[in-house]
Design a protein around this motif. Structure first.
Motif, mmCIF file in Angstrom:
data_model
loop_
_atom_site.group_PDB
_atom_site.id
_atom_site.type_symbol
_atom_site.label_atom_id
_atom_site.label_comp_id
_atom_site.label_asym_id
_atom_site.label_seq_id
_atom_site.Cartn_x
_atom_site.Cartn_y
_atom_site.Cartn_z
ATOM 1 N N ASP A 432 0.839 -1.203 0.000
ATOM 2 C CA ASP A 432 0.000 0.000 0.000
ATOM 3 C C ASP A 432 0.873 1.252 0.000
ATOM 4 O O ASP A 432 0.527 2.273 -0.600
ATOM 5 C CB ASP A 432 -1.003 0.007 1.166
ATOM 6 N N GLY A 433 2.044 1.160 0.630
ATOM 7 C CA GLY A 433 2.958 2.296 0.589
ATOM 8 C C GLY A 433 3.472 2.521 -0.818
ATOM 9 O O GLY A 433 3.401 3.632 -1.366
ATOM 10 N N GLY A 457 -1.330 -5.434 -1.228
ATOM 11 C CA GLY A 457 -1.299 -6.004 0.117
ATOM 12 C C GLY A 457 -1.406 -4.845 1.084
ATOM 13 O O GLY A 457 -0.411 -4.209 1.418
ATOM 14 N N ASN A 459 -1.657 -3.460 4.321
ATOM 15 C CA ASN A 459 -1.506 -3.671 5.770
ATOM 16 C C ASN A 459 -1.548 -2.355 6.536
ATOM 17 O O ASN A 459 -1.386 -2.324 7.754
ATOM 18 C CB ASN A 459 -0.216 -4.450 6.072
ATOM 19 N N ILE A 461 0.560 0.004 6.646
ATOM 20 C CA ILE A 461 1.876 0.441 7.161
ATOM 21 C C ILE A 461 2.951 0.288 6.087
ATOM 22 O O ILE A 461 2.774 -0.422 5.112
ATOM 23 C CB ILE A 461 2.312 -0.404 8.394
ATOM 24 N N TRP A 462 4.062 0.999 6.324
ATOM 25 C CA TRP A 462 5.289 0.716 5.573
ATOM 26 C C TRP A 462 5.923 -0.471 6.312
ATOM 27 O O TRP A 462 6.834 -0.299 7.136
ATOM 28 C CB TRP A 462 6.232 1.898 5.588
ATOM 29 N N GLY A 463 5.402 -1.657 6.011
ATOM 30 C CA GLY A 463 5.701 -2.824 6.845
ATOM 31 C C GLY A 463 7.175 -3.139 6.949
ATOM 32 O O GLY A 463 7.683 -3.413 8.039
HETATM 33 MG MG LIG Z 1 2.320 -1.784 3.513
#
Ligand SMILES: [Mg+2]
Ligand SMILES: Cc1ncc(C[n+]2csc(CCOP(=O)(O)OP(=O)(O)O)c2C)c(N)n1
Length: 540
Positions: A432-433, A457, A459, A461-463
Motif C-alpha cells: 500500500d505504501g 497487500g 496492511n 503500514i510501511w511494513g
Molecule cells: Mg504496507
C-alpha cells in the motif's frame, strides 16, 4: 551509395532509433521535445504518455528488460529529466539498455536564464554509461547510434542524450545509421576451462543465475550447462523462470541448505552483492561468471571469474568432456529439502486466517495466473512474499526493482509489460505504501487502453520499515499509513475498477473478476499488519 536522411532533429533521431530496434517512446509532455513527438506522430510510431517522468523511464526499462532491446523515454528539459533520475539509476543497477532523450534549454543564450535551463550531464553521468549533449541536428543520428551501441554492449546499461532547443528544432541531414553490431566479448578459455573443471570436480556444486543470463539470451545455454554437469540451479532477478519449476535441477526454497553445504558456488550473470551475502559462501569455492570484465567483484576474490559472452561461456561448460563427479545424491538431498519447504509453503498459502496473511493472497493468485503471466513486484514485505511464493514458470515473466530497490516502479513497469505483451496477464503486486508512488498513472493506463491487474497487500503500514524500527528502538515513527484505505476507489475514480477484499474466501473470485475486467483493476486486500516477513537483515 545509400541516400542521406534529412529532416528536423526529431526525425533524424527517430531514424536512428528505429535502426536500433526501438519501437515506441514513453514520455510526459514538454515543448523542448516537441520535434520528437512530431516525428513519431507523422511516422505512426507508438507514443505512450504518463503522469510522472519516473513512470516513463520505468516503462522504458520494463520494455528493455523483457524484450532485450533498447527502451526509450523522452523527458523534457530540467524537471522532466530530474524526475527521471531514480528510473535511470534503477536501469543502471539493473544493466538495462534504456535511452533517455532530454530536451535542453537553447545553447545560443545559455547562462541567460532560459526556462528550465540546467545542465543535466553532471547529474546523470554517475548513473549512465554515457551522457552527452548533441549540439547540432546533423549530429543526432550519430549520437543516438553511438549511445545505443553503448547501452547494448555488455555490461549493458542506460545512456542519456540531450538536445538544445535549436539543435532539435532545426533541419539537418546525415548518413543513415546502420544498426547495432555488438561484438561478443570473448572470455579467457583457460578461465572457462578452470571453471568447468571446478564444477565437474565438485561434490556439491550449486549454480545461482541472475538477470544477465536472460539479458544475454543465455537461458538455453544455462540449462544445457546445468544438465551436462548435473548442477542444481537457483535464480534471482530476471534469471527467475530460466528453468521451469518442474525441471529436476530447478530449485528455489532449498537455497540456505544448498549454500551451507556447497563446495563450489557458481554465480552467473549477477553481482556478488547483498542478495548473495556479498559473495561469502563459507568454505565453498566461488566461480563468478560475468558478462564483462567490469563486473568482476573487487570486494572478494573468487577462485575464477570468466568474463565475456554468457551464452558462449555456458555453452562451453555444457560441452565439458572431462571426468565428472556424480551429483545425483547431492541433487536428491536438495530435492528432499526443497519438497519439505514447498509443503510448508503450501500450508501457509492455504491458511484461513483473519486478517488475511500475504501467503494466502499468493496461494489464490497461483490458481488464476497463466504460465506466461508477467508478475511485477513493487513494495516491501508484500513483495518479499511474492518472491517466495510465486514461481515464474518461464524466463522473462518476473520484474522486480532489482538491487537499487526503488519503490514506485509499479505502473511504469506495468505499462512497459502491457505494451510488450498485449495478450498476456499483467499483474502488479504492490504494497500500500508503494502504491502511492505511481497510482496516478492508472489514469495513463486507462486512457491508453492498457489494462493491468493490481493486487495491493494493504496492511496500513510501511511494513518493511515499521517492524524493523520497532525491533530496533521499541517504537516506530513515520511508518503508518491510513488503515484500510480504499485504493480500489482511487483506481475507479481514475476510470478503472476494483474491489476491497477482507476475507480469504473472497480472494479467488475477486482475482478472477480482475483478470476478466479488461480495464485496470485493483484488488485491495486488507492484510494482517502484525505479519512481518522473516528476514535476517531487516535494513532496506
Ligand atoms: Mg504496507
Ligand atoms: C523510493 C523508496 N523510498 C523508500 C524506500 C524504503 N522502503 C523500502 S521497503 C519500504 C516499505 C514498503 O511498504 P509497502 O509498500 O506498504 O509494503 P509492505 O512492506 O508494507 O508490505 C520502504 C519505505 C525505498 N526502497 N524506495
Amino acid at each position: 551509395m545509400t541516400e542521406r536522411i534529412e529532416g528536423h532533429g526529431g526525425e533524424l533521431a527517430l531514424a536512428a532509433l528505429r535502426a536500433y530496434g526501438v519501437r515506441e517512446m514513453f514520455t510526459l509532455s514538454g515543448g523542448h521535445v516537441f520535434p520528437l513527438y512530431d516525428a513519431a506522430h507523422k511516422a505512426g510510431f507508438p507514443l505512450y504518455d504518463v503522469r510522472h517522468e519516473q513512470s516513463a523511464v520505468f516503462a522504458a526499462e520494463a520494455v528493455a528488460k523483457l524484450q532485450r532491446r533498447p527502451g526509450l523515454a523522452v523527458l523534457t528539459a530540467g524537471p522532466g529529466v530530474t524526475n527521471g533520475i531514480s528510473g535511470l539509476t534503477s536501469a543502471y543497477f539493473n544493466a538495462s539498455p534504456v535511452l533517455v532523450l532530454g530536451g535542453r534549454a537553447p545553447q545560443f543564450r545559455w547562462g541567460s536564464g532560459s526556462l528550465q535551463e540546467m545542465d543535466h550531464l553532471p547529474l546523470v553521468a554517475p548513473v549512465t554509461k554515457h551522457a552527452e549533449t548533441v549540439f547540432s541536428a546533423d549530429d543526432i543520428p550519430r549520437a543516438v547510434a553511438a549511445a545505443l551501441t553503448t547501452a547494448l554492449t555488455p555490461h549493458r546499461g542506460p545512456v542519456f542524450l540531450d538536445f538544445p532547443l535549436e539543435a532539435i528544432f532545426s533541419v539537418g541531414d546525415a548518413d543513415p545509421p546502420a544498426g547495432p553490431a555488438i561484438a561478443p566479448i570473448e572470455a579467457d578459455p583457460d578461465e572457462v576451462a578452470t571453471a568447468a573443471g571446478l564444477v565437474a570436480g565438485a561434490q556439491r556444486p550449486v549454480v545461482i543465475a541472475g538477470s544477465d543470463v536472460y539479458a544475454g539470451d543465455a537461458v538455453a545455454a544455462l540449462r544445457a550447462a546445468a544438465e551436462a554437469l548435473e548442477v542444481p540451479v537457483f535464480t534471482n532477478g530476471m534469471g527467475r523462470g530460466a528453468l521451469p519449476p518442474e525441471h529436476p535441477l530447478a530449485f528455489a526454497k532449498a537455497r540456505r541448505v544448498a549454500l551451507r553445504s556447497a563446495d563450489v558456488v557458481v554465480v552467473v550473470g549477477t553481482p556478488l552483492d547483498f542478495r548473495l551475502s556479498f559473495g561469502d559462501f563459507g568454505d565453498a569455492k566461488v566461480v563468478h561468471i560475468v558478462d564483462a570484465p567490469s563486473q568482476r567483484a573487487s570486494h572478494v576474490q573468487p577462485a575464477v571469474a570468466p568474463a565475456g559472452d554468457l551464452r558462449a561461456i555456458l555453452s562451453a561448460l555444457a560441452e565439458y568432456t572431462g571426468d565428472r563427479v556424480d551429483h545425483a545424491d547431492w541433487v536428491a538431498q536438495l530435492r528432499t529439502a526443497e519438497d519439505a519447504a514447498k509443503a510448508r509453503d503450501a500450508e501457509e498459502m492455504a491458511a484461513e486466517t483473519d486478517p488475511i496473511r500475504p501467503a494466502r493472497v499468493y496461494g489464490e493468485l497461483r490458481k488464476v495466473l497463466a504460465r506466461d503471466a508477467i508478475t511485477i513486484g513493487d513494495g516491501g514485505d508484500f513483495v518479499s512474499y511474492a518472491g517466495r511464493y510465486l514461481e515464474p514458470a518461464q524466463p522473462g515473466t518476473w520484474l522486480d526493482p532489482g538491487p537499487y530497490g526503488c519503490l514506485g516502479t509499479g505502473m511504469g513497469y506495468a505499462m512497459g509489460a502491457r505494451v510488450t505483451h498485449p495478450d498476456r496477464q499483467i499483474c502488479v503486486l504492490m504494497g500500500d505504501g508503494a502504491a502511492g508512488f505511481s497510482l496516478m498513472d492508472v489514469e495513463s493506463l486507462v486512457r491508453q487502453k492498457l489494462p493491468v491487474v493490481m493486487v495491493v497487500g494493504n496492511n496500513g503500514i510501511w511494513g518493511l520499515e515499521k517492524h524493523p524500527m520497532r525491533a530496533m528502538y521499541g517504537y516506530d515513527v513515520a511508518a503508518d499509513l491510513q488503515p484500510e484505505l480504499r485504493y480500489d476507489q482511487v483506481v475507479a475514480a481514475l476510470g478503472g475498477a476494483g474491489e476491497t477484499v477482507a476475507k480469504a474466501a473472497d480472494l479467488g473470485p475477486a482475482l478472477q473478476r480482475a483478470f476478466d475486467a479488461g480495464v485496470p483493476y485493483l484488488v485491495n486486500v486488507l492484510t494482517d499488519p502484525a505479519d512481518a516477513y522473516p528476514r535476517s537483515s531487516n535494513l532496506a
